[in-house]
Design a protein around this motif. Structure first.
Motif, PDB file in Angstrom:
ATOM      1  N   GLY A  36      27.172  38.809  34.081  1.00  0.00           N
ATOM      2  CA  GLY A  36      28.409  39.566  33.924  1.00  0.00           C
ATOM      3  C   GLY A  36      28.133  41.048  34.055  1.00  0.00           C
ATOM      4  N   TYR A  37      29.213  41.806  34.057  1.00  0.00           N
ATOM      5  CA  TYR A  37      29.112  43.258  34.249  1.00  0.00           C
ATOM      6  C   TYR A  37      29.141  43.994  32.914  1.00  0.00           C
ATOM      7  CZ  TYR A  37      30.465  41.798  38.943  1.00  0.00           C
ATOM      8  OH  TYR A  37      30.518  41.173  40.166  1.00  0.00           O
ATOM      9  N   LEU A  38      30.048  43.559  32.035  1.00  0.00           N
ATOM     10  CA  LEU A  38      30.248  44.277  30.780  1.00  0.00           C
ATOM     11  C   LEU A  38      29.582  43.521  29.632  1.00  0.00           C
ATOM     12  CD1 LEU A  38      34.069  44.977  31.305  1.00  0.00           C
ATOM     13  CD2 LEU A  38      32.149  46.512  31.801  1.00  0.00           C
ATOM     14  N   PRO A  62      39.499  30.133  43.504  1.00  0.00           N
ATOM     15  CA  PRO A  62      40.584  31.096  43.321  1.00  0.00           C
ATOM     16  C   PRO A  62      40.084  32.543  43.215  1.00  0.00           C
ATOM     17  CG  PRO A  62      40.546  29.442  41.552  1.00  0.00           C
ATOM     18  CD  PRO A  62      39.344  29.199  42.394  1.00  0.00           C
ATOM     19  N   ASN A  63      41.000  33.488  43.363  1.00  0.00           N
ATOM     20  CA  ASN A  63      40.661  34.898  43.154  1.00  0.00           C
ATOM     21  C   ASN A  63      40.136  35.071  41.738  1.00  0.00           C
ATOM     22  OD1 ASN A  63      43.552  35.456  44.993  1.00  0.00           O
ATOM     23  ND2 ASN A  63      41.577  36.226  45.646  1.00  0.00           N
ATOM     24  N   GLY A  64      39.080  35.853  41.628  1.00  0.00           N
ATOM     25  CA  GLY A  64      38.535  36.144  40.303  1.00  0.00           C
ATOM     26  C   GLY A  64      37.643  35.038  39.756  1.00  0.00           C
ATOM     27  N   ALA A  65      37.375  34.007  40.536  1.00  0.00           N
ATOM     28  CA  ALA A  65      36.549  32.885  40.058  1.00  0.00           C
ATOM     29  C   ALA A  65      35.096  33.285  39.851  1.00  0.00           C
ATOM     30  CB  ALA A  65      36.623  31.726  41.051  1.00  0.00           C
ATOM     31  N   GLY A  66      34.688  34.367  40.514  1.00  0.00           N
ATOM     32  CA  GLY A  66      33.290  34.804  40.384  1.00  0.00           C
ATOM     33  C   GLY A  66      32.478  34.579  41.656  1.00  0.00           C
ATOM     34  N   LYS A  67      33.156  34.363  42.758  1.00  0.00           N
ATOM     35  CA  LYS A  67      32.447  34.071  44.023  1.00  0.00           C
ATOM     36  C   LYS A  67      31.590  35.262  44.459  1.00  0.00           C
ATOM     37  CE  LYS A  67      36.340  33.318  46.258  1.00  0.00           C
ATOM     38  NZ  LYS A  67      37.285  33.684  45.186  1.00  0.00           N
ATOM     39  N   SER A  68      32.208  36.455  44.487  1.00  0.00           N
ATOM     40  CA  SER A  68      31.440  37.652  44.870  1.00  0.00           C
ATOM     41  C   SER A  68      30.338  37.908  43.851  1.00  0.00           C
ATOM     42  CB  SER A  68      32.348  38.881  44.947  1.00  0.00           C
ATOM     43  OG  SER A  68      33.289  38.733  45.980  1.00  0.00           O
ATOM     44  N   THR A  69      30.647  37.668  42.584  1.00  0.00           N
ATOM     45  CA  THR A  69      29.652  37.889  41.525  1.00  0.00           C
ATOM     46  C   THR A  69      28.449  36.969  41.734  1.00  0.00           C
ATOM     47  OG1 THR A  69      31.437  38.528  40.039  1.00  0.00           O
ATOM     48  CG2 THR A  69      29.333  37.972  39.007  1.00  0.00           C
ATOM     49  N   LEU A  71      27.293  35.837  44.606  1.00  0.00           N
ATOM     50  CA  LEU A  71      26.473  36.409  45.686  1.00  0.00           C
ATOM     51  C   LEU A  71      25.719  37.644  45.183  1.00  0.00           C
ATOM     52  CD1 LEU A  71      28.390  36.312  49.101  1.00  0.00           C
ATOM     53  CD2 LEU A  71      26.918  34.596  48.069  1.00  0.00           C
ATOM     54  N   LYS A  72      26.420  38.483  44.425  1.00  0.00           N
ATOM     55  CA  LYS A  72      25.774  39.703  43.907  1.00  0.00           C
ATOM     56  C   LYS A  72      24.625  39.340  42.976  1.00  0.00           C
ATOM     57  CE  LYS A  72      29.979  42.436  43.799  1.00  0.00           C
ATOM     58  NZ  LYS A  72      30.946  42.978  42.842  1.00  0.00           N
ATOM     59  N   ALA A  73      24.790  38.283  42.200  1.00  0.00           N
ATOM     60  CA  ALA A  73      23.718  37.858  41.290  1.00  0.00           C
ATOM     61  C   ALA A  73      22.488  37.436  42.100  1.00  0.00           C
ATOM     62  CB  ALA A  73      24.199  36.718  40.403  1.00  0.00           C
ATOM     63  N   PRO A 109      28.385  42.679  52.016  1.00  0.00           N
ATOM     64  CA  PRO A 109      29.389  42.738  50.949  1.00  0.00           C
ATOM     65  C   PRO A 109      30.808  42.506  51.465  1.00  0.00           C
ATOM     66  CG  PRO A 109      28.194  44.833  51.163  1.00  0.00           C
ATOM     67  CD  PRO A 109      27.748  43.966  52.277  1.00  0.00           C
ATOM     68  N   GLN A 110      31.708  42.247  50.494  1.00  0.00           N
ATOM     69  CA  GLN A 110      33.108  41.959  50.853  1.00  0.00           C
ATOM     70  C   GLN A 110      33.813  43.198  51.402  1.00  0.00           C
ATOM     71  OE1 GLN A 110      35.076  39.893  47.643  1.00  0.00           O
ATOM     72  NE2 GLN A 110      37.091  39.991  48.579  1.00  0.00           N
ATOM     73  N   THR A 111      33.507  44.364  50.842  1.00  0.00           N
ATOM     74  CA  THR A 111      34.192  45.585  51.283  1.00  0.00           C
ATOM     75  C   THR A 111      33.168  46.693  51.528  1.00  0.00           C
ATOM     76  OG1 THR A 111      34.449  46.147  48.969  1.00  0.00           O
ATOM     77  CG2 THR A 111      36.361  45.145  50.036  1.00  0.00           C
ATOM     78  N   ASP A 184      30.029  37.686  52.278  1.00  0.00           N
ATOM     79  CA  ASP A 184      31.147  37.667  51.328  1.00  0.00           C
ATOM     80  C   ASP A 184      32.471  37.877  52.063  1.00  0.00           C
ATOM     81  OD1 ASP A 184      32.742  37.646  49.119  1.00  0.00           O
ATOM     82  OD2 ASP A 184      31.635  39.183  48.012  1.00  0.00           O
ATOM     83  N   GLU A 185      33.230  36.818  52.200  1.00  0.00           N
ATOM     84  CA  GLU A 185      34.561  36.831  52.818  1.00  0.00           C
ATOM     85  C   GLU A 185      34.608  37.554  54.156  1.00  0.00           C
ATOM     86  OE1 GLU A 185      37.995  36.774  50.775  1.00  0.00           O
ATOM     87  OE2 GLU A 185      37.147  36.137  48.868  1.00  0.00           O
ATOM     88  N   PRO A 186      33.809  37.130  55.107  1.00  0.00           N
ATOM     89  CA  PRO A 186      33.797  37.845  56.387  1.00  0.00           C
ATOM     90  C   PRO A 186      35.135  37.809  57.131  1.00  0.00           C
ATOM     91  CG  PRO A 186      32.539  35.798  56.539  1.00  0.00           C
ATOM     92  CD  PRO A 186      32.853  36.007  55.089  1.00  0.00           C
TER      93      PRO A 186
END
Ligand SMILES: Nc1ncnc2c1ncn2[C@@H]1O[C@H](COP(=O)(O)OP(=O)(O)OP(=O)(O)O)[C@@H](O)[C@H]1O
Ligand SMILES: [Mg+2]
Length: 263
Positions: A36-38, A62-69, A71-73, A109-111, A184-186
């Motif tokens: 997690g981040y926080l 779904p959005n916010g499920a942690g998919k990008s997280t 990959l980042k992990a 990355p996604q963005t 991430d979401e190409p």
């Protein structure tokens, strides 16, 4: 049902040990990641994942499920509080991104994934800085996959369309000769035609010998091209299986593909 076929060959898998039975000789694997981040807020709540050599796997949810997280992990960009990431058997948990790049992991990355003020060629040079002396060889490799980029190498990335920028981002990550590429979401934000092109390119990258882990919002299309997929929900594996198993599983369709498919 054919009596000789195990039941799990027909439906998506929800059981952890059944999933991990396939993880032997994985190139990259994540075991029970909590991250997690926080402080005190976990985004990944025990995710497992593995990818074998030359596989293309998809992560949807779904959005916010942690998919990008997730990959980042894997790429050392978010703190893993417990669990492990292994690359070819080596523990790479919380290893920094530059060390991972030198071990053959690439990440898009996604963005904000290109330098807009630099030309295409300069973006690719930035990508190649960790493999000095290899620019020409790697440029030839990516130019074969993305001929349009080679033709326009002197153009600034900021003046390109969304689809072209996505190509630059993927090409830049390929400059370091990764054996595993995290995307991430190409296809995000692209027209249907360009989305299709991105999926074809991801397949071409995979066929060129690169193992690919792809997060996607366009779930149905992703499941069509991936060898295996994962549905992530609230930081946990909800379902896994082959792309076909997931795309045909009534629960996956009901819970995840109805609305996501239209996204
Ligand atoms: N840098 C950050 N700091 C704090 N919380 C974050 C950060 N990045 C993401 N989050 C939170 O983590 C959760 C998961 O976000 P993540 O970006 O991994 O989801 P996602 O599945 O990729 O979603 P999307 O489909 O919208 O891209 C969200 O609740 C988000 O608000
Ligand atoms: Mg995301």
């Amino acid at each position: 049902m054919n009596a000789e076929e195990p039941a799990e060959s027909k439906a998506a898998i929800t059981d952890r040990s059944a999933h991990l039975a396939g993880a032997e000789d994985a190139v990259l694997r994540c075991d029970e990641l909590i991250a997690g981040y926080l402080p005190g807020v976990n985004i990944l709540n025990g995710s497992d994942l593995y990818v074998k050599q030359a596989e293309l796997i998809g992560i949807i949810g779904p959005n916010g499920a942690g998919k990008s997280t997730l990959l980042k992990a894997m790429f050392g960009l978010v703190n893993i509080r417990s669990g492990k990431v292994l690359l070819k058997g080596e523990d790479i948990t919380n290893m920094k991104a530059h060390s991972l790049v030198s071990r053959g992991v690439g990440y898009v990355p996604q963005t904000n994934n290109v330098f807009p003020s630099l030309t295409i060629e300069e973006n690719l040079e930035m990508g190649a800085f960790q493999v000095p002396g290899k620019f020409k060889e790697r440029f030839e490799f990516v130019a074969e996959l993305f001929p349009a980029l080679a033709e326009r190498r002197k153009q600034r990335a900021g003046s390109l369309s969304g689809g072209e920028r996505q190509m630059v981002a993927m090409a830049r990550a390929l400059m370091t000769e990764p054996s595993v590429l995290l995307l991430d979401e190409p296809s995000a934000g692209l027209s249907p035609k360009l989305q299709d092109l991105v999926f074809i390119q991801a397949q071409q990258i995979n066929k060129a010998g690169v193992t690919v882990i792809m997060v996607e919002q366009n779930a149905r299309r992703c499941l069509q091209i991936c060898h295996r997929g994962y549905v992530l929900d609230q930081g946990r594996n909800a379902y896994t299986g082959t792309g076909q198993q997931l795309a045909n599983d009534p629960k996956v369709i009901q819970l995840y593909l109805g609305t996501l498919a239209k996204a």
